[in-house]
Design a protein around this motif. Structure first.
Motif, PDB file in Angstrom:
ATOM      1  N   GLU A  43       0.813  -1.212   0.000  1.00  0.00           N
ATOM      2  CA  GLU A  43       0.000   0.000   0.000  1.00  0.00           C
ATOM      3  C   GLU A  43       0.850   1.268   0.000  1.00  0.00           C
ATOM      4  O   GLU A  43       0.349   2.354  -0.270  1.00  0.00           O
ATOM      5  CB  GLU A  43      -0.932   0.000   1.213  1.00  0.00           C
ATOM      6  N   VAL A  44       2.115   1.129   0.301  1.00  0.00           N
ATOM      7  CA  VAL A  44       3.002   2.289   0.336  1.00  0.00           C
ATOM      8  C   VAL A  44       3.330   2.692  -1.088  1.00  0.00           C
ATOM      9  O   VAL A  44       3.654   1.865  -1.932  1.00  0.00           O
ATOM     10  CB  VAL A  44       4.305   1.953   1.109  1.00  0.00           C
ATOM     11  N   GLU A  45       3.226   3.998  -1.353  1.00  0.00           N
ATOM     12  CA  GLU A  45       3.532   4.487  -2.689  1.00  0.00           C
ATOM     13  C   GLU A  45       5.031   4.347  -2.931  1.00  0.00           C
ATOM     14  O   GLU A  45       5.845   4.807  -2.137  1.00  0.00           O
ATOM     15  CB  GLU A  45       3.094   5.937  -2.837  1.00  0.00           C
ATOM     16  N   GLY A  46       5.363   3.738  -4.042  1.00  0.00           N
ATOM     17  CA  GLY A  46       6.769   3.510  -4.341  1.00  0.00           C
ATOM     18  C   GLY A  46       7.277   4.353  -5.485  1.00  0.00           C
ATOM     19  O   GLY A  46       8.327   4.073  -6.049  1.00  0.00           O
ATOM     20  N   ASP A  47       6.531   5.411  -5.866  1.00  0.00           N
ATOM     21  CA  ASP A  47       6.942   6.240  -6.992  1.00  0.00           C
ATOM     22  C   ASP A  47       8.086   7.175  -6.636  1.00  0.00           C
ATOM     23  O   ASP A  47       8.829   7.607  -7.502  1.00  0.00           O
ATOM     24  CB  ASP A  47       5.761   7.075  -7.500  1.00  0.00           C
ATOM     25  N   VAL A  48       8.211   7.493  -5.379  1.00  0.00           N
ATOM     26  CA  VAL A  48       9.237   8.437  -4.948  1.00  0.00           C
ATOM     27  C   VAL A  48      10.565   7.700  -4.864  1.00  0.00           C
ATOM     28  O   VAL A  48      10.697   6.698  -4.178  1.00  0.00           O
ATOM     29  CB  VAL A  48       8.886   9.049  -3.577  1.00  0.00           C
ATOM     30  N   ALA A  49      11.538   8.202  -5.613  1.00  0.00           N
ATOM     31  CA  ALA A  49      12.853   7.577  -5.607  1.00  0.00           C
ATOM     32  C   ALA A  49      13.624   8.078  -4.384  1.00  0.00           C
ATOM     33  O   ALA A  49      13.894   9.261  -4.245  1.00  0.00           O
ATOM     34  CB  ALA A  49      13.616   7.910  -6.882  1.00  0.00           C
ATOM     35  N   ALA A  50      13.937   7.159  -3.512  1.00  0.00           N
ATOM     36  CA  ALA A  50      14.684   7.517  -2.316  1.00  0.00           C
ATOM     37  C   ALA A  50      16.168   7.349  -2.594  1.00  0.00           C
ATOM     38  O   ALA A  50      16.585   6.388  -3.231  1.00  0.00           O
ATOM     39  CB  ALA A  50      14.265   6.630  -1.155  1.00  0.00           C
ATOM     40  N   GLY A  51      16.938   8.291  -2.117  1.00  0.00           N
ATOM     41  CA  GLY A  51      18.376   8.200  -2.276  1.00  0.00           C
ATOM     42  C   GLY A  51      18.959   7.179  -1.309  1.00  0.00           C
ATOM     43  O   GLY A  51      18.325   6.771  -0.345  1.00  0.00           O
ATOM     44  N   ALA A  52      20.160   6.762  -1.600  1.00  0.00           N
ATOM     45  CA  ALA A  52      20.824   5.805  -0.741  1.00  0.00           C
ATOM     46  C   ALA A  52      21.168   6.462   0.591  1.00  0.00           C
ATOM     47  O   ALA A  52      21.563   7.626   0.638  1.00  0.00           O
ATOM     48  CB  ALA A  52      22.089   5.278  -1.411  1.00  0.00           C
ATOM     49  N   VAL A  53      21.012   5.720   1.647  1.00  0.00           N
ATOM     50  CA  VAL A  53      21.327   6.225   2.965  1.00  0.00           C
ATOM     51  C   VAL A  53      22.761   5.832   3.296  1.00  0.00           C
ATOM     52  O   VAL A  53      23.125   4.669   3.227  1.00  0.00           O
ATOM     53  CB  VAL A  53      20.366   5.642   4.024  1.00  0.00           C
ATOM     54  N   THR A  54      23.571   6.831   3.591  1.00  0.00           N
ATOM     55  CA  THR A  54      24.948   6.551   3.975  1.00  0.00           C
ATOM     56  C   THR A  54      25.208   7.143   5.342  1.00  0.00           C
ATOM     57  O   THR A  54      24.685   8.201   5.682  1.00  0.00           O
ATOM     58  CB  THR A  54      25.954   7.151   2.971  1.00  0.00           C
ATOM     59  N   VAL A  55      25.988   6.464   6.112  1.00  0.00           N
ATOM     60  CA  VAL A  55      26.373   6.948   7.428  1.00  0.00           C
ATOM     61  C   VAL A  55      27.832   7.332   7.340  1.00  0.00           C
ATOM     62  O   VAL A  55      28.676   6.516   6.988  1.00  0.00           O
ATOM     63  CB  VAL A  55      26.161   5.861   8.500  1.00  0.00           C
ATOM     64  N   GLY A  56      28.129   8.553   7.615  1.00  0.00           N
ATOM     65  CA  GLY A  56      29.505   9.014   7.529  1.00  0.00           C
ATOM     66  C   GLY A  56      29.784   9.644   6.176  1.00  0.00           C
ATOM     67  O   GLY A  56      28.895   9.831   5.344  1.00  0.00           O
ATOM     68  N   PRO A  57      31.033   9.957   5.942  1.00  0.00           N
ATOM     69  CA  PRO A  57      31.388  10.623   4.684  1.00  0.00           C
ATOM     70  C   PRO A  57      31.248   9.662   3.495  1.00  0.00           C
ATOM     71  O   PRO A  57      31.337   8.443   3.645  1.00  0.00           O
ATOM     72  CB  PRO A  57      32.853  11.018   4.890  1.00  0.00           C
ATOM     73  N   GLU A  58      31.008  10.235   2.315  1.00  0.00           N
ATOM     74  CA  GLU A  58      30.866   9.404   1.121  1.00  0.00           C
ATOM     75  C   GLU A  58      32.191   8.781   0.727  1.00  0.00           C
ATOM     76  O   GLU A  58      32.228   7.679   0.203  1.00  0.00           O
ATOM     77  CB  GLU A  58      30.302  10.238  -0.029  1.00  0.00           C
ATOM     78  N   ARG A  59      33.265   9.487   0.948  1.00  0.00           N
ATOM     79  CA  ARG A  59      34.594   8.949   0.650  1.00  0.00           C
ATOM     80  C   ARG A  59      35.472   9.137   1.868  1.00  0.00           C
ATOM     81  O   ARG A  59      35.382  10.127   2.563  1.00  0.00           O
ATOM     82  CB  ARG A  59      35.232   9.682  -0.529  1.00  0.00           C
ATOM     83  N   VAL A  60      36.335   8.179   2.068  1.00  0.00           N
ATOM     84  CA  VAL A  60      37.273   8.249   3.174  1.00  0.00           C
ATOM     85  C   VAL A  60      38.663   8.438   2.590  1.00  0.00           C
ATOM     86  O   VAL A  60      39.075   7.702   1.689  1.00  0.00           O
ATOM     87  CB  VAL A  60      37.227   6.964   4.025  1.00  0.00           C
ATOM     88  N   ALA A  61      39.370   9.443   3.083  1.00  0.00           N
ATOM     89  CA  ALA A  61      40.717   9.685   2.595  1.00  0.00           C
ATOM     90  C   ALA A  61      41.627   8.563   3.075  1.00  0.00           C
ATOM     91  O   ALA A  61      41.657   8.230   4.260  1.00  0.00           O
ATOM     92  CB  ALA A  61      41.230  11.030   3.104  1.00  0.00           C
TER      93      ALA A  61
END
Length: 99
Positions: A43-61
């Motif tokens: 029943e949940v609308e799935g048309d909305v594209a959700a972005g990926a959930v990340t914890v912390g920085p996207e890149r680690v030096a």
């Protein structure tokens, strides 16, 4: 989807689980509740594209790899009674001795 006692027995047999007959009906009711809850997700609308959930920085030096030997507290020769050409001399085991 309806979960009844026959479905519980069949799944228990497939999973090689021994489910006592007294627990089949309550288990069918509990599994039915779980399936009904999961069906609510449709029943949940799935048309909305959700972005990926990340914890912390996207890149680690990354840091540079530094190869540095760790100084030992005792000289290597203290670890074994005999050494030859920088290698430990290990005595043969009794069962492995030639002769």
């Amino acid at each position: 989807m309806r979960i009844d006692a026959d479905v519980v027995r069949h799944v228990a047999q497939l999973a090689e689980l021994a489910v006592p007959e007294a627990q089949v009906a309550p288990l069918a009711e509990q599994l039915g509740g779980i399936v009904a809850f999961v069906e609510q997700l449709s029943e949940v609308e799935g048309d909305v594209a959700a972005g990926a959930v990340t914890v912390g920085p996207e890149r680690v030096a990354l840091r540079e790899d530094v190869i540095a030997p760790i100084p030992l507290a005792h000289p290597v020769t203290d670890f074994a009674p005999a050494m030859t050409d920088g290698l430990f001399v290990v005595p043969k085991l009794g069962g492995m001795a030639e002769g």
